[in-house]
Motif scaffolding. Structure first.
Motif, PDB file in Angstrom:
ATOM      1  N   ARG A   1       0.825  -1.212   0.000  1.00 33.25           N
ATOM      2  CA  ARG A   1       0.000   0.000   0.000  1.00 33.25           C
ATOM      3  C   ARG A   1       0.856   1.257   0.000  1.00 33.25           C
ATOM      4  O   ARG A   1       0.503   2.263  -0.637  1.00 33.25           O
TER       5      ARG A   1
ATOM      6  N   GLY B   1       0.606   4.007  -2.806  1.00 31.18           N
ATOM      7  CA  GLY B   1       0.284   5.386  -2.448  1.00 31.18           C
ATOM      8  C   GLY B   1       1.313   6.360  -2.962  1.00 31.18           C
ATOM      9  O   GLY B   1       0.978   7.469  -3.404  1.00 31.18           O
TER      10      GLY B   1
ATOM     11  N   ALA C   1       0.163   9.281  -5.539  1.00 29.00           N
ATOM     12  CA  ALA C   1      -0.021  10.492  -4.733  1.00 29.00           C
ATOM     13  C   ALA C   1      -0.087  11.750  -5.593  1.00 29.00           C
ATOM     14  O   ALA C   1      -0.890  12.661  -5.334  1.00 29.00           O
TER      15      ALA C   1
ATOM     16  N   ALA D   1      -4.106   8.111  -2.451  1.00 31.34           N
ATOM     17  CA  ALA D   1      -3.026   8.094  -1.466  1.00 31.34           C
ATOM     18  C   ALA D   1      -3.580   8.101  -0.051  1.00 31.34           C
ATOM     19  O   ALA D   1      -3.070   7.401   0.849  1.00 31.34           O
TER      20      ALA D   1
ATOM     21  N   ALA E   1      -4.773   4.689   0.722  1.00 32.99           N
ATOM     22  CA  ALA E   1      -3.636   3.807   1.035  1.00 32.99           C
ATOM     23  C   ALA E   1      -3.157   4.038   2.458  1.00 32.99           C
ATOM     24  O   ALA E   1      -2.843   3.086   3.188  1.00 32.99           O
TER      25      ALA E   1
END
Length: 382
Positions: free
Chosen positions: A202, A206, A210, A217, A220
């Motif tokens: 994750r 992310g 992002a 994000a 995550a």
């Protein structure tokens, strides 16, 4: 064969941690010393009264060191007895001794209970010499010789039996500790490996999204927070077990009902498809926990090692007498790295074996990797 037995007996080490002195020793000395002195003073037939009292008092005081120095104390006490018997035999003198000296039968017990194999061999030889010289001075028939041997060596047999029981008990406790450590190692590997893998995946996802999708994000990070919290909670349970906390041991185990949350924790890449069939409600906790842990480890392995995997299928089917768990992925054929000696496969196999079930893992018929475990519904037969 006999030489090997003798060598093994002589190589036997001393029993560990002999208690030096306990309250019972002081109570015994407080009882025996006045008794020996009174007997030496009041008995009219005592020969060489001062010498007899000194020998009795010294022998009784030597009992305080019978556990820590069993051979030395036996050699001194029975050596004095042998010397006095030889003196009586050679000089045609009466026997020197008090009835209170019967307390020295504690020494054969202490020698067999706490001494090393070599000390036991030497000490038994000393006892035999003392017995022979004693009856050489006062021979009163074979029956009395036999009874005297029983009185002397019966405490030794009790000491050997107690030592054997204590050794067996210590070995059993060591075996239990090893089993507990193995179980803890499996739990630690299964729990931490899965959750940390999910956190790492994750976090990587992310970081990638992002810049283009802040909401992904944030999602995550939410999953990472949840996985970290679950890892911390399970670690606390395991630490509690290490501290022998009964409340920690009573903490509920994860089972089949937790598989849906396990599947969601992985995310979409790869996607975990869960299929449950049959009556899975009344499974024993140990069986349900084993199904969960094997599924968890199998998913973790697929996420970690399978190349180009997009889907992991988890199927749990309750049959009449067993539960069948199948986990397979669609990774590249032969690309899933599995170490046969690794903790993961060993742990899964041990879990199934402890419950009387079976476990198989290997390449799938078309691609990927397949894990199959069959566990009896009621666990291992007792």
């Amino acid at each position: 064969m006999s030489n090997n037995v003798v060598r093994s007996l002589l190589a036997e080490p001393r029993a560990p941690q002999p208690p030096q002195r306990v309250w019972r020793d002081w109570a015994l000395i407080a009882l025996l010393l006045p008794t020996a002195i009174l007997e030496g003073v009041l008995r009219e037939d005592v020969v060489w009264r001062p010498v007899a009292i000194v020998i009795a008092v010294g022998s009784i005081l030597a009992l305080l060191w019978r556990r820590t120095h069993p051979l030395a104390v036996s050699a001194v006490v029975f050596g004095v007895a042998i010397a006095s018997s030889l003196a009586s035999l050679i000089g045609d003198l009466p026997v020197i001794g008090l009835n209170t000296m019967i307390a020295v039968i504690l020494l054969p017990y202490a020698l067999l209970r706490w001494g090393s194999g070599r000390e036991i061999g030497i000490g038994l030889g000393i006892y035999v010499v003392a017995l022979v010289t004693g009856f050489a001075v006062e021979y009163t028939g074979l029956l009395n010789v036999f009874l005297g041997g029983v009185v002397l060596f019966f405490p030794a047999s009790i000491g050997h039996a107690v030592r054997y029981w204590a050794t067996s008990r210590a070995r059993e406790l060591d075996k239990m500790r090893l089993l507990e450590r193995a179980q803890l190692a499996r739990e630690l590997h299964d729990t931490v490996a899965h959750h940390v893998s999910a956190i790492a995946i994750r976090a990587q996802a992310g970081r990638v999204v992002a810049a283009i999708d802040p909401s992904a994000a944030v999602e995550a990070l939410t999953v990472i927070e949840a996985e970290a919290s679950r890892t911390l909670a399970e670690m606390r349970v395991m630490v509690g077990n290490l501290r022998e906390d009964e409340m920690a041991a009573m903490a509920p185990q994860q089972g089949v009902a937790d598989l849906e949350q396990l599947a969601r924790s992985v995310g979409d890449q790869p996607r975990v498809e869960l299929e449950l069939s049959g009556d899975l409600v009344d499974l024993q906790p140990a069986v349900g926990a084993a199904v969960y842990r094997i599924a968890q480890e199998s998913i973790t392995n697929a996420v970690r090692h399978a190349r180009h995997v997009t889907r992991i299928d988890v199927r749990v089917a309750a049959e009449e007498r067993c539960v069948r768990l199948t986990v397979c992925d669609d990774g590249d054929a032969g690309a899933t790295v599995k170490n046969p000696s690794g903790y993961g496969l060993v742990g899964m196999s041990e879990r199934a074996a402890l419950l009387g079930g079976s476990f198989e893992a290997g390449p799938g018929p078309d691609r990927g990797w397949t894990v199959e475990a069959v566990l009896p519904k009621v666990g291992a037969a007792r």
